[in-house]
Design a protein around this motif. Structure first.
Motif, PDB file in Angstrom:
ATOM      1  N   UNK A  31       0.829  -1.204   0.000  1.00  0.00           N
ATOM      2  CA  UNK A  31       0.000   0.000   0.000  1.00  0.00           C
ATOM      3  C   UNK A  31       0.859   1.246   0.000  1.00  0.00           C
ATOM      4  N   UNK A  32       0.323   2.327  -0.553  1.00  0.00           N
ATOM      5  CA  UNK A  32       1.108   3.552  -0.586  1.00  0.00           C
ATOM      6  C   UNK A  32       0.383   4.683  -1.273  1.00  0.00           C
ATOM      7  N   UNK A  33       1.169   5.624  -1.778  1.00  0.00           N
ATOM      8  CA  UNK A  33       0.650   6.792  -2.494  1.00  0.00           C
ATOM      9  C   UNK A  33       1.183   6.775  -3.923  1.00  0.00           C
ATOM     10  N   UNK A  42      -3.101  10.134  -4.858  1.00  0.00           N
ATOM     11  CA  UNK A  42      -4.047   9.399  -4.041  1.00  0.00           C
ATOM     12  C   UNK A  42      -3.451   8.107  -3.520  1.00  0.00           C
ATOM     13  N   UNK A  43      -4.086   7.501  -2.507  1.00  0.00           N
ATOM     14  CA  UNK A  43      -3.596   6.241  -1.951  1.00  0.00           C
ATOM     15  C   UNK A  43      -4.072   5.041  -2.759  1.00  0.00           C
ATOM     16  N   UNK A  44      -3.355   3.942  -2.620  1.00  0.00           N
ATOM     17  CA  UNK A  44      -3.759   2.695  -3.268  1.00  0.00           C
ATOM     18  C   UNK A  44      -3.327   1.521  -2.397  1.00  0.00           C
ATOM     19  N   UNK A  48      -6.817  -1.395  -5.739  1.00  0.00           N
ATOM     20  CA  UNK A  48      -7.766  -0.291  -5.723  1.00  0.00           C
ATOM     21  C   UNK A  48      -7.010   1.014  -5.468  1.00  0.00           C
ATOM     22  N   UNK A  49      -7.391   2.054  -6.200  1.00  0.00           N
ATOM     23  CA  UNK A  49      -6.789   3.392  -6.072  1.00  0.00           C
ATOM     24  C   UNK A  49      -7.893   4.411  -5.922  1.00  0.00           C
ATOM     25  N   UNK A  50      -7.707   5.354  -4.979  1.00  0.00           N
ATOM     26  CA  UNK A  50      -8.682   6.425  -4.781  1.00  0.00           C
ATOM     27  C   UNK A  50      -7.990   7.773  -4.947  1.00  0.00           C
ATOM     28  N   UNK A  85     -11.300  10.313  -9.096  1.00  0.00           N
ATOM     29  CA  UNK A  85     -11.229   9.002  -9.744  1.00  0.00           C
ATOM     30  C   UNK A  85     -11.151   7.874  -8.717  1.00  0.00           C
ATOM     31  N   UNK A  86     -11.717   6.739  -9.100  1.00  0.00           N
ATOM     32  CA  UNK A  86     -11.652   5.511  -8.319  1.00  0.00           C
ATOM     33  C   UNK A  86     -11.426   4.362  -9.290  1.00  0.00           C
ATOM     34  N   UNK A  87     -10.294   3.671  -9.158  1.00  0.00           N
ATOM     35  CA  UNK A  87      -9.935   2.575 -10.060  1.00  0.00           C
ATOM     36  C   UNK A  87      -9.821   1.270  -9.267  1.00  0.00           C
ATOM     37  N   UNK A  88     -10.501   0.226  -9.714  1.00  0.00           N
ATOM     38  CA  UNK A  88     -10.467  -1.062  -9.028  1.00  0.00           C
ATOM     39  C   UNK A  88     -10.274  -2.177 -10.045  1.00  0.00           C
TER      40      UNK A  88
END
Length: 233
Positions: free
Chosen positions: A151-153, A186-188, A200-202, A223-226
């Motif tokens: 997890x990270x940015x 954003x974080x993911x 997942x990324x927000x 954006x929201x990518x999953x």
């Protein structure tokens, strides 16, 4: 005497044979206890928006693709905890009913229209990505198959974007819209086993600049990518 002489000859022959037989030497296998999980990554996602305006809708499959390389830097003795950073490229495609066109003066205009009011509408972008992540895994130097949670940015710079609207009478194509926030972040998080991992990324930063509005209301799309992310050594 003949018996003693025969025994001496037999002992001499056995000794010579023993001298000729050399013990088998097995090769030394060097174990890399200082391994790194440097990896190429590839992700495929379904793209969505959050903080959407009223009547906003998406249709079709909005595809996202990304790929790059991550440099692994273990921070504990067993090398199950690490920090990684890297560089990558991404392509994001969105089908939705937030239309981008031009008014009579040539200025960029925005609207949220029903799907029956236009033929097609799409927005896409290309970006350079800089992921920085904290890693946990139960890996060893003997196996490349293990559980992981990373997890990270992620910092992104949109170097190219375009929107295409076909309203049935005219096609509006706007490249590198100046109202787009070129810097995104954003974080993911990704988690899984071996090559297959959920992702997942927000996005924390709005896609459009603060002055961008629809009917006087600020557009605050994020954006929201999953989807899935694959790691390859």
């Amino acid at each position: 005497m003949r018996i003693i002489y025969s025994c001496l000859i037999l002992l001499t022959s056995f000794y010579s044979f023993a001298q000729d037989v050399k013990p088998e030497v097995k090769p030394v296998v060097k174990i890399d206890s200082l391994y790194r999980e440097d990896q190429f990554y590839f992700s495929i996602t379904y793209n969505m928006f959050t903080d959407i305006p009223a009547q906003f809708r998406q249709n079709k499959f909005s595809l996202g693709l990304a790929g790059g390389f991550l440099r692994d830097m273990p921070i504990n003795k067993s090398r199950t905890v690490a920090i990684a950073t890297g560089l990558g490229l991404s392509y994001q495609n969105y089908f939705q009913n937030l239309t981008i066109s031009k008014d009579a003066s040539g200025a960029v205009a925005y609207g949220v229209n029903d799907y029956g009011q236009f033929v097609s509408n799409r927005y896409r972008q290309y970006a350079v990505e800089l992921p920085i992540e904290f890693r946990w895994r139960n890996s060893t130097f003997e196996s490349y198959k293990f559980w992981r949670i990373y997890g990270g940015m992620k910092l992104s710079y949109i170097f190219s974007s375009s929107s295409v609207l076909d309203d049935g009478e005219q096609t509006y194509r706007i490249n590198n819209n100046p109202d787009i926030n070129k810097f995104q972040y954003g974080p993911y998080i990704s988690a899984g086993y071996n090559t297959w991992n959920l992702y997942i990324y927000y996005g924390l930063s709005p896609l459009f600049k603060s002055a961008t509005t629809v009917d006087g209301n600020k557009i605050n799309l994020k954006t929201l990518n999953a989807g899935l992310i694959f790691y390859i050594l």
